[in-house]
Design an enzyme around this catalytic site. Structure first.
Site, PDB file in Angstrom:
ATOM      1  N   TYR A  30     -24.839  48.661  29.468  1.00 31.08           N
ATOM      2  CA  TYR A  30     -24.012  49.239  30.540  1.00 31.08           C
ATOM      3  C   TYR A  30     -22.523  49.192  30.227  1.00 31.08           C
ATOM      4  CZ  TYR A  30     -28.214  48.801  33.469  1.00 31.08           C
ATOM      5  OH  TYR A  30     -29.471  48.893  33.986  1.00 31.08           O
TER       6      TYR A  30
ATOM      7  N   ARG B 118     -14.653  14.671  49.123  1.00 34.04           N
ATOM      8  CA  ARG B 118     -15.772  15.555  49.419  1.00 34.04           C
ATOM      9  C   ARG B 118     -16.545  14.873  50.543  1.00 34.04           C
ATOM     10  NH1 ARG B 118     -19.547  17.423  44.401  1.00 34.04           N
ATOM     11  NH2 ARG B 118     -20.693  15.552  44.994  1.00 34.04           N
TER      12      ARG B 118
ATOM     13  N   MET C   5     -29.425  42.514  34.085  1.00 34.69           N
ATOM     14  CA  MET C   5     -30.212  41.636  34.947  1.00 34.69           C
ATOM     15  C   MET C   5     -31.391  41.000  34.202  1.00 34.69           C
ATOM     16  SD  MET C   5     -32.118  42.440  38.583  1.00 34.69           S
ATOM     17  CE  MET C   5     -30.635  42.925  39.434  1.00 34.69           C
TER      18      MET C   5
ATOM     19  N   LYS D 220     -32.027  16.339  41.443  1.00 35.23           N
ATOM     20  CA  LYS D 220     -31.707  17.420  42.392  1.00 35.23           C
ATOM     21  C   LYS D 220     -31.782  18.778  41.690  1.00 35.23           C
ATOM     22  CE  LYS D 220     -26.766  16.798  41.443  1.00 35.23           C
ATOM     23  NZ  LYS D 220     -25.505  16.187  41.936  1.00 35.23           N
TER      24      LYS D 220
HETATM   25  C1  LIG Z   1     -25.201  15.141  40.984  1.00 37.52           C
HETATM   26  C2  LIG Z   1     -24.815  13.776  41.384  1.00 37.52           C
HETATM   27  C3  LIG Z   1     -24.913  12.705  40.487  1.00 37.52           C
HETATM   28  C4  LIG Z   1     -25.260  12.888  39.028  1.00 37.52           C
HETATM   29  O1  LIG Z   1     -24.133  13.378  38.353  1.00 37.52           O
HETATM   30  P1  LIG Z   1     -24.167  13.580  36.753  1.00 37.52           P
HETATM   31  O2  LIG Z   1     -22.766  13.856  36.382  1.00 37.52           O
HETATM   32  O3  LIG Z   1     -25.072  14.729  36.514  1.00 37.52           O
HETATM   33  O4  LIG Z   1     -24.709  12.314  36.202  1.00 37.52           O
HETATM   34  C5  LIG Z   1     -24.642  11.435  40.946  1.00 37.52           C
HETATM   35  N1  LIG Z   1     -24.281  11.226  42.231  1.00 37.52           N
HETATM   36  C6  LIG Z   1     -24.159  12.242  43.107  1.00 37.52           C
HETATM   37  C7  LIG Z   1     -23.722  11.956  44.491  1.00 37.52           C
HETATM   38  C8  LIG Z   1     -24.407  13.549  42.723  1.00 37.52           C
HETATM   39  O5  LIG Z   1     -24.259  14.542  43.601  1.00 37.52           O
END
Ligand SMILES: *Cc1c(COP(=O)(O)O)cnc(C)c1O
Length: 422
Positions: free
Chosen positions: A277, A142, A325, A44
Site C-alpha cells: 500500500y 500512577r 493488516m 498479566k
Molecule cells: C507489570 C508489573 C510488574 C512487572 O514489571 P516488569 O518490568 O515486567 O518486571 C510488576 N509490578 C507491577 C505493579 C506491574 O504492573
C-alpha cells in the site's frame, strides 16, 4: 488461555514458539539474584503474550511462589485453570468482582478508601476475610495511596477492618517509576519513602507477610529493593527490561518466544515495481519478493514498515513498504527460497534471527510491547513443557529453513539457569 496448542511440527501460517525450559531457567536465574525474597511471576496480559496458564505453571515448577496479574479477571482465570498458591491482582475498578476474588483466595490490592469499602462489604457477604495488600505511591504517580494523611487514613481504616475480621493485611507494596535507568535519583528517593511508609504502617500495628517494590529491572540491578518478594515480568520471558541494562545474555536470561511465519509466495518482479500500500518501496532493480503472511492484526507493528527485520533463508531482510493488516513483503534480492520456508521475525537471536528488541528499535517502542501485542490469531506452540527438560543455547533449532523439523530440540543438556549473572 487455550489449553490445547498445536504441535511444534504443524505447518502453520505463523507460530509463536514458547520455550518453557527457557522460562524456567529465567525464573531460576532471577531467584538466584534475589535469594532472600520470594518470587512472583507476573503473568498479566496472557503472560506478556506468551500464554498465562502454561507460563504460570512453568514458573511455579521453577520455584516462583506467587503469580501476579493486573486485572481480577486474569487472576480468577488462573485459579479456575487450577493454579495453586498465592495469586495477586492490582488493577481494580469500582464494582469489580471482589467477592469472587475473596472466594478464590486471591490477594487484592487496595490503593484508596473506595476500594477498601468495597472489599470489606464483599468480605462480610463472603463470610471470609479478604487478603488485602495496601499499595503506596512512593513516586510513580500512577496508582497507590499518597503518603501523609491519605496513607494514615487508609492504614487506620484497614487496621479497623482487620480488627473486625473482615480483612487480613497481607502485604504493603509499591512500584518504581525509573528502575530501568540505573542510578536515576528517583530510585533511592522511592526506596526511602517506601521504608518510611512501611515503618509508619508497622508502627501502627500492620504485620504484613510481604513487603515488595521490585519489578524486573530493580530485581536485576537494585538488590536493596528486594525486601520479601520481587515481582518479575519481562525478565521471566527472557527479555532485558531496557537495552541500557544489557542484552538478555548479559543478564543470564534467554528469550522465551520465537515468532515465525511460513513464506507464502516468492516471485520475480522487474525494476521499478511498487510494493504494498502506498508504494513506499519501489524495487531498485529486477529482484525477488517474498510474502510474509503476518501483519498488524497479528501484532506486527505498522510503525516498523520499511524497517522491521526478518531472517529468511539465512539472511536478514527488511519489511519492504507498508506492513498491512495480514501480511508484509520482503525484498529477497534475487534469492528464491521455497515457499513454506520459515521467516523468523524474532527469537533468542543465537541462530542469526532478529530479537524482539530489534523490532522494538525498528518500531520506536519497547520489547515489552512487541511480545505482548502478538495477537490471538498466532497460535502459541509450547516446547520443553516437562519440568525435566532444559534448553541449550547452542542446540535449539529455531531457524529451520524447510519449516518441517521440530522447532526446538527438547531435553538437551546445558542448563541456562546455571549462568545466573549478577
Ligand atoms: C507489570 C508489573 C510488574 C512487572 O514489571 P516488569 O518490568 O515486567 O518486571 C510488576 N509490578 C507491577 C505493579 C506491574 O504492573
Amino acid at each position: 488461555m487455550n489449553e490445547t496448542a498445536p504441535s511444534p511440527t504443524a505447518p502453520l501460517r505463523a507460530r509463536a514458539e514458547i520455550d518453557l525450559a527457557a522460562l524456567r531457567a529465567n525464573v531460576r536465574t532471577l531467584r538466584a539474584l534475589a535469594p532472600g525474597a520470594a518470587l512472583m511471576a507476573v503473568v498479566k496480559s496472557d503472560a506478556y503474550g506468551h500464554g498465562a496458564v502454561r507460563c504460570a505453571r512453568a514458573a511455579l515448577d521453577a520455584g516462583a511462589t506467587w503469580l501476579g496479574t493486573a486485572t481480577p479477571e486474569e487472576a480468577l482465570a488462573l485459579r479456575a485453570a487450577g493454579l495453586p498458591g498465592r495469586i495477586m491482582c492490582w488493577l481494580w475498578t469500582p464494582g469489580g468482582p471482589w467477592q469472587e476474588a475473596i472466594e478464590a483466595d486471591l490477594d487484592v490490592s487496595v490503593s484508596g478508601m473506595w476500594a477498601l469499602r468495597e472489599v470489606t462489604r464483599a468480605a462480610r457477604a463472603a463470610g471470609v476475610p479478604a487478603r488485602v495488600q495496601l499499595k503506596a505511591d512512593t513516586g510513580l504517580g500512577r496508582s497507590g495511596c499518597q503518603p501523609g494523611e491519605d496513607w494514615a487514613e487508609l492504614v487506620g481504616a484497614a487496621l479497623a477492618a482487620e480488627a473486625e475480621g473482615l480483612v487480613r493485611i497481607t502485604g504493603l507494596w509499591s512500584h518504581f517509576a525509573c528502575a530501568d535507568e540505573p542510578g536515576h535519583p528517583s530510585i533511592a528517593a522511592q526506596l526511602d519513602l517506601f521504608r518510611e511508609m512501611l515503618a509508619y504502617a508497622q508502627a501502627r500495628g500492620v504485620r504484613p507477610e510481604v513487603r515488595h517494590i521490585a519489578n524486573s529491572p530493580a530485581t536485576l540491578t537494585v538488590p536493596e529493593s528486594h525486601f520479601d518478594l520481587v515481582r518479575t515480568g519481562i525478565a521471566v520471558y527472557g527479555i532485558s527490561p531496557s537495552p541500557e541494562l544489557g542484552t538478555p545474555a548479559d543478564l543470564g536470561l534467554r528469550p522465551v518466544m520465537t515468532l515465525s511465519a511460513s513464506v507464502a509466495l516468492v516471485k520475480r518482479v522487474p525494476a521499478g515495481h511498487g510494493v504494498s500500500y502506498g508504494h513506499h518501496y519501489v524495487t531498485p532493480g529486477e529482484t525477488t519478493l517474498g510474502l510474509v503472511p503476518v501483519g498488524y492484526a497479528d501484532g506486527i507493528p505498522r510503525h516498523a514498515s520499511g524497517s522491521g527485520p526478518v531472517l529468511v533463508d539465512g539472511k536478514w531482510r527488511t519489511a519492504a513498504g507498508r506492513i498491512a493488516m495480514d501480511q508484509f513483503v520482503v525484498d529477497l534480492g534475487g534469492d528464491e527460497p521455497e515457499p513454506g520456508s520459515r521467516a523468523v521475525l524474532f527469537g533468542p537471536g543465537d541462530h542469526g534471527e532478529p530479537t524482539a528488541e530489534d523490532w522494538a528499535q525498528a518500531a520506536g517502542t519497547i520489547a515489552y510491547e512487541i511480545v505482548t501485542r502478538i495477537g490471538t490469531r498466532v497460535p502459541r506452540v509450547y516446547v520443553n513443557e516437562e519440568p525435566g527438560t532444559s534448553t541449550a543455547t547452542t542446540t535449539t533449532t529455531t531457524a529451520d529453513p524447510a519449516g518441517t523439523a521440530t522447532a526446538a530440540g527438547p531435553a538437551v543438556t546445558a542448563d541456562t539457569g546455571k549462568r545466573s549473572g549478577t
